[in-house]
Motif scaffolding. Structure first.
Motif, PDB file in Angstrom:
ATOM      1  N   PHE A 103       8.942   3.819  -3.914  1.00  0.00           N
ATOM      2  CA  PHE A 103       8.127   2.820  -4.672  1.00  0.00           C
ATOM      3  C   PHE A 103       8.352   1.564  -4.948  1.00  0.00           C
ATOM      4  N   LEU A 104       9.939   2.184  -6.062  1.00  0.00           N
ATOM      5  CA  LEU A 104      10.273   1.001  -5.508  1.00  0.00           C
ATOM      6  C   LEU A 104      11.499   0.107  -4.755  1.00  0.00           C
ATOM      7  N   HIS A 105      11.973   0.658  -3.880  1.00  0.00           N
ATOM      8  CA  HIS A 105      12.442  -0.307  -2.799  1.00  0.00           C
ATOM      9  C   HIS A 105      11.428   0.115  -1.863  1.00  0.00           C
ATOM     10  N   LEU A 106       9.677  -0.233  -1.967  1.00  0.00           N
ATOM     11  CA  LEU A 106       8.854  -0.411  -0.849  1.00  0.00           C
ATOM     12  C   LEU A 106       8.663  -1.651  -1.473  1.00  0.00           C
ATOM     13  N   VAL A 107       8.197  -1.844  -2.739  1.00  0.00           N
ATOM     14  CA  VAL A 107       7.110  -3.262  -3.855  1.00  0.00           C
ATOM     15  C   VAL A 107       8.308  -4.172  -3.163  1.00  0.00           C
ATOM     16  N   GLU A 108       9.773  -3.868  -2.677  1.00  0.00           N
ATOM     17  CA  GLU A 108      11.355  -4.441  -3.075  1.00  0.00           C
ATOM     18  C   GLU A 108      10.852  -5.181  -1.450  1.00  0.00           C
ATOM     19  N   LYS A 109      10.577  -4.243  -0.135  1.00  0.00           N
ATOM     20  CA  LYS A 109      10.342  -4.856   0.978  1.00  0.00           C
ATOM     21  C   LYS A 109       9.373  -5.788   0.522  1.00  0.00           C
ATOM     22  N   ALA A 110       8.179  -5.014   0.343  1.00  0.00           N
ATOM     23  CA  ALA A 110       6.909  -6.092   0.142  1.00  0.00           C
ATOM     24  C   ALA A 110       7.535  -7.247  -0.459  1.00  0.00           C
TER      25      ALA A 110
ATOM     26  N   ALA B  87       3.527   6.314  -2.502  1.00  0.00           N
ATOM     27  CA  ALA B  87       4.237   6.752  -3.722  1.00  0.00           C
ATOM     28  C   ALA B  87       4.964   6.881  -5.300  1.00  0.00           C
ATOM     29  N   LEU B  88       3.885   5.851  -5.672  1.00  0.00           N
ATOM     30  CA  LEU B  88       3.764   5.863  -6.817  1.00  0.00           C
ATOM     31  C   LEU B  88       2.586   7.127  -7.176  1.00  0.00           C
ATOM     32  N   ASN B  89       1.840   6.939  -6.382  1.00  0.00           N
ATOM     33  CA  ASN B  89       0.498   8.182  -6.643  1.00  0.00           C
ATOM     34  C   ASN B  89       1.262   9.657  -6.433  1.00  0.00           C
ATOM     35  N   ASN B  90       2.277   9.491  -5.408  1.00  0.00           N
ATOM     36  CA  ASN B  90       3.150  10.819  -5.354  1.00  0.00           C
ATOM     37  C   ASN B  90       4.582  11.110  -6.097  1.00  0.00           C
ATOM     38  N   LYS B  91       4.371  10.051  -7.311  1.00  0.00           N
ATOM     39  CA  LYS B  91       4.928  10.342  -8.330  1.00  0.00           C
ATOM     40  C   LYS B  91       6.625  10.521  -7.949  1.00  0.00           C
ATOM     41  N   ASP B  92       6.882   9.073  -6.447  1.00  0.00           N
ATOM     42  CA  ASP B  92       8.288   8.715  -6.832  1.00  0.00           C
ATOM     43  C   ASP B  92       8.254   7.440  -6.858  1.00  0.00           C
ATOM     44  N   PRO B  93       9.406   7.288  -8.509  1.00  0.00           N
ATOM     45  CA  PRO B  93       8.829   5.832  -8.714  1.00  0.00           C
ATOM     46  C   PRO B  93      10.419   5.441  -7.900  1.00  0.00           C
ATOM     47  N   GLU B  94      11.683   6.187  -7.132  1.00  0.00           N
ATOM     48  CA  GLU B  94      12.223   5.260  -6.786  1.00  0.00           C
ATOM     49  C   GLU B  94      11.957   4.746  -5.419  1.00  0.00           C
TER      50      GLU B  94
ATOM     51  N   SER C  93       1.946   4.187 -14.659  1.00  0.00           N
ATOM     52  CA  SER C  93       1.895   4.710 -14.813  1.00  0.00           C
ATOM     53  C   SER C  93       3.753   4.974 -13.836  1.00  0.00           C
ATOM     54  N   LEU C  94       4.627   4.066 -13.941  1.00  0.00           N
ATOM     55  CA  LEU C  94       5.802   4.387 -13.818  1.00  0.00           C
ATOM     56  C   LEU C  94       6.273   4.563 -14.764  1.00  0.00           C
ATOM     57  N   GLU C  95       6.392   4.278 -15.731  1.00  0.00           N
ATOM     58  CA  GLU C  95       6.971   4.750 -17.159  1.00  0.00           C
ATOM     59  C   GLU C  95       6.815   6.028 -17.417  1.00  0.00           C
ATOM     60  N   GLN C  96       5.512   6.059 -16.902  1.00  0.00           N
ATOM     61  CA  GLN C  96       5.756   7.585 -16.948  1.00  0.00           C
ATOM     62  C   GLN C  96       6.341   8.693 -15.884  1.00  0.00           C
ATOM     63  N   GLN C  97       6.783   8.217 -15.420  1.00  0.00           N
ATOM     64  CA  GLN C  97       7.484   8.413 -14.164  1.00  0.00           C
ATOM     65  C   GLN C  97       9.132   8.793 -14.521  1.00  0.00           C
ATOM     66  N   VAL C  98       9.716   7.609 -14.402  1.00  0.00           N
ATOM     67  CA  VAL C  98      10.800   7.231 -14.811  1.00  0.00           C
ATOM     68  C   VAL C  98      11.986   8.182 -16.055  1.00  0.00           C
ATOM     69  N   HIS C  99      13.050   8.345 -15.419  1.00  0.00           N
ATOM     70  CA  HIS C  99      13.318   9.161 -17.032  1.00  0.00           C
ATOM     71  C   HIS C  99      14.699   8.216 -16.901  1.00  0.00           C
ATOM     72  N   ASN C 100      14.751   6.960 -16.762  1.00  0.00           N
ATOM     73  CA  ASN C 100      16.097   6.101 -17.198  1.00  0.00           C
ATOM     74  C   ASN C 100      15.189   4.993 -17.095  1.00  0.00           C
TER      75      ASN C 100
ATOM     76  N   ILE D 239       0.696  -0.876   0.182  1.00  0.00           N
ATOM     77  CA  ILE D 239      -0.366  -0.122  -0.198  1.00  0.00           C
ATOM     78  C   ILE D 239       1.200   1.290   0.034  1.00  0.00           C
ATOM     79  N   ALA D 240       1.984   0.935   0.989  1.00  0.00           N
ATOM     80  CA  ALA D 240       2.894   2.414   0.906  1.00  0.00           C
ATOM     81  C   ALA D 240       3.239   2.627  -0.200  1.00  0.00           C
ATOM     82  N   SER D 241       3.981   1.241  -1.119  1.00  0.00           N
ATOM     83  CA  SER D 241       4.552   1.504  -2.199  1.00  0.00           C
ATOM     84  C   SER D 241       3.735   2.676  -3.194  1.00  0.00           C
TER      85      SER D 241
END
Length: 527
Positions: A465-472, A456-463, A491-498, A451-453
């Motif tokens: 998001f990835l950190h919390l998904v990994e913990k989950a 983070a994705l809703n808040n446009k913080d992909p990094e 959504s992730l594709e739209q937010q990341v820059h690399n 949920i927290a991840s």
């Protein structure tokens, strides 16, 4: 609670796991016992080798010769007359029991009697009591009516009626609650609740009534709108059952089921463990413990708990359903399918079996089959909130985002424990800001982190998001179909820059698959 009469003089008691020849107990090795149960429950039909392998050897690989030897040993035990072969081998098909089989069922209303068996009274005492009651009834009848000589048969019946003098204590009744178990239709549940609540005052078996009321309110909450008041009622009746008698397992099982729905998995494990301590062979207690552990992400613990239940009652539908759910988290899809086929065949209209089947289709990436199953399910149970959540996933995974949003909104406005999850997914689809509220469940690590991840994705913080998904994932998250979501990836594709973060996300999904593969039960030959 079943007893089979096999042939003329064999009695197979499934509850006590015992076989009697006449009045003498016959001791069977575990594999022979399972073989007999498997054949008896399917008699007079032929039982295939595949079913025997799954039921008796629980999917382990054994040779044809091993099966023959086990059947031969059981034949020796069952043999009564030399000219009659108790087990027939049907060439190329399997085996069938060549003895008559009759099933005797014990009702659920007898559960309390089994926990607190009545004291034995000798036949002589029964005889004496019966005659004293009859004599006292005749005297009361005679005094009341002033009748000293009556010979007509119609009047001979009256003393039997006259001697029934009920005090307030005697007026109590024991209601048979077995007819209220397993109800899923909304009107039938409401009718049952009304009847049970009206009977409480005069009922003697209050523990059973409180427990079944808890289960009915919980079913109503799950299948018919996820109304929070129904969940509160389920919780309160479970507590009333415990207060009525804290020495019986059923109330703790009922409480554990409610706590799972509340997301209080740690408390549910404690309730199930209490039930097990009171009755170690109470299968439902082990099943509830397994379900709570599975929800919490402890897949190894869930497997151990459901295996205990499976050894006690391998054909118990609840055991099979929860075993499927655990097996899905171990990527053991063939075993899951076998149990599901059996469940659906026995109860094709059961909403919970259909939901589990839909999740199975999502796990094996048969998204269209999942959609079809859920369409049929939601036609019958349009307010089944968890069904709408899985339907949203099935549509999302097929790229039908607009249709998926409809079902996400149904879940988001509900009082279900899945509401926050649905709000976050819906926000990613249409960009709205549906507020996520409520406290996170204590001890539910992977769900909180997932949920927290999404927050983070809703808040446009992909990094983040990835950190919390990994913990989950490391904490026990197992819902691969959520990570396969087109909504998340877009959504992730739209937010990341690399490309690195997208590759990291793919690596996370691969890691989850590998974790589930490592949980698989290894099949080894059993000689």
């Amino acid at each position: 609670m079943s007893v089979y009469r096999v042939g003329k003089n064999l009695t197979l008691n499934l509850d006590e796991r015992k076989l009697f020849k006449g009045s003498i107990e016959v001791f069977l090795p575990e594999l022979s016992y399972r073989l007999l149960v498997c054949l008896a429950e399917r008699a007079p039909n032929v039982v295939s080798h595949d079913i025997l392998l799954d039921y008796v050897w629980q999917g382990k690989i054994v040779s044809e010769d091993t099966i023959k030897k086990r059947v031969s040993r059981l034949r020796e035990v069952l043999a009564v007359e030399k000219e009659q072969d108790p087990i027939i081998a049907e060439r190329g098909l399997g085996y069938r029991l060549n003895l008559s089989v009759k099933l005797f069922e014990h009702t659920v209303s007898q559960l309390e009697e089994q926990q607190n068996p009545p004291k034995l009274v000798s036949p002589q005492v029964h005889f004496s009591i019966r005659h004293r009651v009859m004599l006292s009834g005749l005297v009361i009848f005679g005094i009341a009516l002033g009748v000293f000589k009556q010979t007509e048969s119609s009047k001979i019946q009256q003393p039997v009626q006259a001697n029934i003098s009920l005090s307030s204590h005697d007026a109590s009744i024991e209601l048979d609650v077995s007819r209220f178990m397993g109800l899923q239709d909304s009107s039938k549940i409401d009718s049952a609740i009304s009847e049970l609540e009206n009977s409480i005052k005069h009922a003697s078996n209050k523990v059973a009534i409180f427990s079944i009321l808890s289960e009915l309110y919980l079913t109503k909450h799950k299948l018919h709108g996820a109304n929070q008041d129904d969940l509160i009622q389920a919780y309160q009746f479970a507590l009333k059952a415990i207060n009525a008698s804290n020495s019986q397992p059923w109330p703790y099982v009922a409480l554990g089921n409610v706590q799972i729905e509340q997301g209080k998995y740690k408390n549910a494990i404690e309730s199930a463990s209490k039930a097990i301590s009171l009755s170690p062979k109470w299968v439902n207690a082990h099943a509830v413990k397994s379900s709570a552990l599975n929800h919490r992400g402890d897949i190894s613990g869930a497997w151990n708990a459901i295996q205990i239940a499976h050894k006690l009652q391998p054909d118990n539908p609840l055991v099979q359903k929860i075993r499927v759910q655990v097996l899905l988290n171990k990527n053991m899809f063939s075993w899951s399918e076998r149990h599901l086929d059996s469940l659906i065949a026995s109860s094709p209209q059961d909403a919970f079996y259909s939901l589990t089947q839909a999740e199975y289709f999502l796990e094996i990436k048969h998204h269209e089959k999942a959609e079809k199953t859920l369409t049929e399910l939601l036609t019958l149970k349009p307010n089944f909130i968890e069904g709408h959540l899985l339907m949203a996933s099935a549509l999302d995974l097929q790229g039908k985002i607009d249709k998926s949003l409809f079902h996400l909104e149904r879940v988001a406005i509900s009082q279900s424990k899945y509401a926050n999850l649905a709000k976050l997914f819906a926000n990613l689809v249409d960009g709205k800001n549906r507020i996520v509220n409520g406290k996170t469940s204590e001890g539910d690590r992977y769900s909180n982190q997932f949920i927290a991840s999404l927050i983070a994705l809703n808040n446009k913080d992909p990094e983040q998001f990835l950190h919390l998904v990994e913990k989950a994932v490391q904490s026990g998250f197992s819902k691969e179909y959520f990570l396969d979501s087109n909504i998340i990836y877009t959504s992730l594709e739209q937010q990341v820059h690399n490309d690195k973060q997208l590759k990291d996300f793919q690596a996370l999904k691969t890691n989850l698959f590998n974790i589930k593969q490592a949980r698989r039960v290894k099949r080894v030959p059993i000689l």
